[in-house]
Scaffold this active site. Structure first.
Site, PDB file in Angstrom:
ATOM      1  N   LYS A 280       0.934  -1.116   0.003  1.00 41.14           N
ATOM      2  CA  LYS A 280      -0.197  -0.027  -0.022  1.00 41.14           C
ATOM      3  C   LYS A 280       0.899   1.312  -0.088  1.00 41.14           C
ATOM      4  CE  LYS A 280      -4.063  -1.889   2.833  1.00 41.14           C
ATOM      5  NZ  LYS A 280      -4.979  -1.825   1.702  1.00 41.14           N
ATOM      6  N   ARG A 354      -9.957 -11.604   2.275  1.00 41.11           N
ATOM      7  CA  ARG A 354     -11.082 -12.771   1.819  1.00 41.11           C
ATOM      8  C   ARG A 354     -10.061 -14.106   1.720  1.00 41.11           C
ATOM      9  NH1 ARG A 354     -11.756  -9.327  -3.712  1.00 41.11           N
ATOM     10  NH2 ARG A 354     -11.551  -7.573  -2.038  1.00 41.11           N
TER      11      ARG A 354
HETATM   12  N1  BES Z   1      -7.906  -3.720   4.579  1.00 41.18           N
HETATM   13  C1  BES Z   1      -8.193  -3.495   3.167  1.00 41.18           C
HETATM   14  C2  BES Z   1      -9.421  -2.753   3.080  1.00 41.18           C
HETATM   15  C3  BES Z   1      -9.531  -1.317   3.547  1.00 41.18           C
HETATM   16  C4  BES Z   1      -8.976  -0.081   2.947  1.00 41.18           C
HETATM   17  C5  BES Z   1      -9.975  -1.352   4.771  1.00 41.18           C
HETATM   18  C6  BES Z   1      -9.336   1.143   3.521  1.00 41.18           C
HETATM   19  C7  BES Z   1     -10.251  -0.040   5.538  1.00 41.18           C
HETATM   20  C8  BES Z   1      -9.804   1.249   4.683  1.00 41.18           C
HETATM   21  C9  BES Z   1      -8.105  -4.595   2.362  1.00 41.18           C
HETATM   22  O1  BES Z   1      -7.220  -5.795   2.795  1.00 41.18           O
HETATM   23  C10 BES Z   1      -7.598  -4.300   0.802  1.00 41.18           C
HETATM   24  O2  BES Z   1      -6.627  -3.902   0.821  1.00 41.18           O
HETATM   25  N2  BES Z   1      -8.462  -4.432  -0.054  1.00 41.18           N
HETATM   26  C11 BES Z   1      -8.264  -4.142  -1.247  1.00 41.18           C
HETATM   27  C12 BES Z   1      -8.776  -5.129  -2.268  1.00 41.18           C
HETATM   28  C13 BES Z   1      -8.334  -5.036  -3.704  1.00 41.18           C
HETATM   29  C14 BES Z   1      -6.877  -5.255  -3.932  1.00 41.18           C
HETATM   30  C15 BES Z   1      -9.275  -6.086  -4.352  1.00 41.18           C
HETATM   31  C16 BES Z   1      -8.690  -2.812  -1.601  1.00 41.18           C
HETATM   32  O3  BES Z   1      -9.637  -2.163  -0.919  1.00 41.18           O
HETATM   33  O4  BES Z   1      -7.915  -2.189  -2.358  1.00 41.18           O
HETATM   34 MN    MN Z   2      -5.310  -5.541   2.207  1.00 39.82          MN
END
Ligand code: BES
Ligand code: MN
Ligand code: ZN
Length: 501
Positions: A280, A354
């Site tokens: 990230k 997931r």
């Molecule tokens: N934990 C994150 C989602 C999240 C983002 C929660 C911001 C709270 C605030 C999750 O693990 C994630 O990174 N999801 C990705 C999924 C994508 C790569 C398909 C996302 O939302 O970008």
């Molecule tokens: Mn994530």
């Protein structure tokens, strides 16, 4: 926090501050002021009233000769809601910040006009919003008595007339339930706010298992060796890049008969989500210590239901991992095998939640569940879709979803439904494995999270609550603080209360 129902008449109550809720309607407003002046034997100056007319976002602090009076606006009576009462109470009690107030007396709103709302519900709502509004996480400040926090230690709910005395049982019950749910939510907030060098899978497991001594639920911990034997590929692969070993927590609450089918609650327990190899951006990454917010919510619900003695059986499953990049990490393009034997192409290591939920949801089948409800900070897309205002619910059973939406409206820890239509399913097909962990385009991110989970559920009614938008906040609002909010605790506890009736 100690909260009691104070049966004394107002001028006999000893408190550092009195909080009154006022309607905006001219006559009701004036009547309330006259009553306050009479009860507390004081004059509220006209200057104070230049700043306050009972509007729904207004509060004012007034000093009388001997005490402090806080007035908080309810807005017009004809569109009063229970949530208005919560918000007005929360705003009023937050006025105590930076002041030397230990004991506060709060007027119970005496109102029979809200349909289906009993005095017990009002006492409960005011209790919950007070406890939630006073929350602060300041244990890491080495300077004592942080100025921004409130020093309130004791809350008294009182009524301006004797007419509520005959309802003291109901009011006390409302206060008790409110305390339990409020404190359990704050417990979940603490878990979320704890940094990831303090709360990681092993330490979280330890912390939760210590609760068994005080509470009526049991905790079993599956360690890495056990997870390897069980072939929990999702949990093991996500955890691989971290020096912290995974843990899988199993919580059991047995309040029902031994043959009652349990409700299984599943919570995402990513104690820190760096994104892994699909790392990230650093801006905002610190908030990803709250990526175990789903797990924290499950723990908060267990704290609540075990103190409320609900007559039902509930199982909690919390897969806990830290998602980190390293030479051992799982990588984009890897194919992994989940607990149920299905293969997953890892398209993005940041779609890790997931993967661990896939294992937990298929594991849930062994309990022959009545319902399975998972809570997870699953997708950033949920924040885009609905903002900090509500969680998102999806699932395979409309009756169950409706019950969750209803519990959300009752508590205002809300959930709003998105569809899991067949058309979305092919968007997570993989060319190399049974399923892919992210969509090919940026479309329907939150729904695709739900569609992915749907492939791993067993033969049971299931609802998935994406709490990414609600579990963490960039700014405070009414009774929700900045950072971890404990989202899901009030919602699912209320769902279970409704279910146990
Ligand atoms: N934990 C994150 C989602 C999240 C983002 C929660 C911001 C709270 C605030 C999750 O693990 C994630 O990174 N999801 C990705 C999924 C994508 C790569 C398909 C996302 O939302 O970008
Ligand atoms: Mn994530
Ligand atoms: Zn995550």
């Amino acid at each position: 926090m100690e909260i009691i129902f104070e049966k004394k008449i107002v001028n006999k109550i000893k408190a550092d501050a009195f909080l009154f809720l006022c309607y905006e309607d001219k006559k009701l407003f004036n009547d309330e002021l006259k009553l306050i002046e009479k009860l507390l034997d004081c004059r509220i100056s006209n200057v104070g009233l230049e700043d306050f007319s009972g509007q729904k976002n207004q509060t004012v602090l007034i000093y009388t000769g001997t005490s402090r009076i806080i007035l908080s606006g309810l807005g017009m009576k004809n569109d009063l809601t229970l949530e208005r009462v919560r918000k007005a109470t929360a705003r009023g009690i937050k006025k105590t910040r930076t002041l030397k107030i230990n004991k506060i007396a709060i007027e119970i709103l005496q109102d029979q006009t809200l349909e289906g709302v009993e005095i017990e519900d009002i006492a409960r709502a005011q209790t919950i919003s007070s406890i939630l509004a006073l929350y602060s996480f300041d244990k890491y400040y080495t300077k004592k008595n942080r100025k921004e926090s409130s020093g309130v230690k004791e809350i008294m709910l009182f009524s301006q007339s004797n007419s509520l005395a005959k309802y003291s049982k109901e009011i006390e019950k409302g206060i008790y339930t409110g305390c339990v749910i409020g404190e359990s939510t704050n417990f979940a907030r603490d878990l979320g706010n704890e940094p990831s060098n303090v709360i990681y899978p092993e330490s979280l497991a330890l912390l939760v298992s210590k609760r068994q001594k005080e509470r009526k639920y049991s905790v079993e911990i599956l360690d890495k060796a056990k997870l390897t034997r069980l072939k929990m590929g999702g949990v093991l692969e996500v955890a691989r890049g971290s020096s912290r070993e995974p843990r899988f927590l199993i919580l059991k609450y047995k309040g029902g008969r031994s043959n009652d089918k349990p409700v299984v609650l599943v919570g995402k327990g990513v104690t820190f989500d760096s994104g892994g190899i699909s790392i990230k951006p650093s801006a905002g990454m610190a908030m990803m210590k709250v990526d175990m917010g789903g797990g924290a919510a499950v723990i908060g619900v267990f704290e609540a239901i075990s103190q409320l003695d609900l007559k039902m059986n509930v199982i909690g499953l919390i897969p806990c991992v830290e998602n980190m990049p390293s030479g051992n990490s799982f990588k984009p393009g890897d194919v992994i095998k989940a607990y149920n034997g299905m293969t997953i192409e890892v398209d993005n290591t940041d779609a890790e939640g997931r993967l661990i939920l896939a294992d937990a949801l298929s594991y849930a089948s062994k309990y022959n569940p009545k319902y399975v409800i998972d809570m997870a900070t699953l997708t950033g897309a949920a924040v885009v879709a609905i903002g900090n205002v509500s969680s998102i619910v999806m699932g395979n059973d409309q009756k169950l979803i409706d019950k969750i939406v209803k519990a959300g409206e009752q508590t205002y820890d809300r959930a709003w439904q998105l569809p899991l239509w067949d058309e979305y399913d092919k968007m997570i097909d993989s060319e190399i494995a049974d399923v892919k962990n992210s969509g090919t385009s940026r479309q329907a991110g939150t729904i695709l999270g739900g569609m992915f989970l749907k492939r791993f559920i067993g033969n049971y009614p299931w609802a998935h609550i994406d709490i990414a938008a609600t579990a963490m906040r960039d700014s405070e609002s009414d009774y929700d603080p900045k950072n971890a909010t404990g989202a899901g605790v009030r919602l699912v506890t209320q769902f279970l209360i409704n279910e146990s009736k």
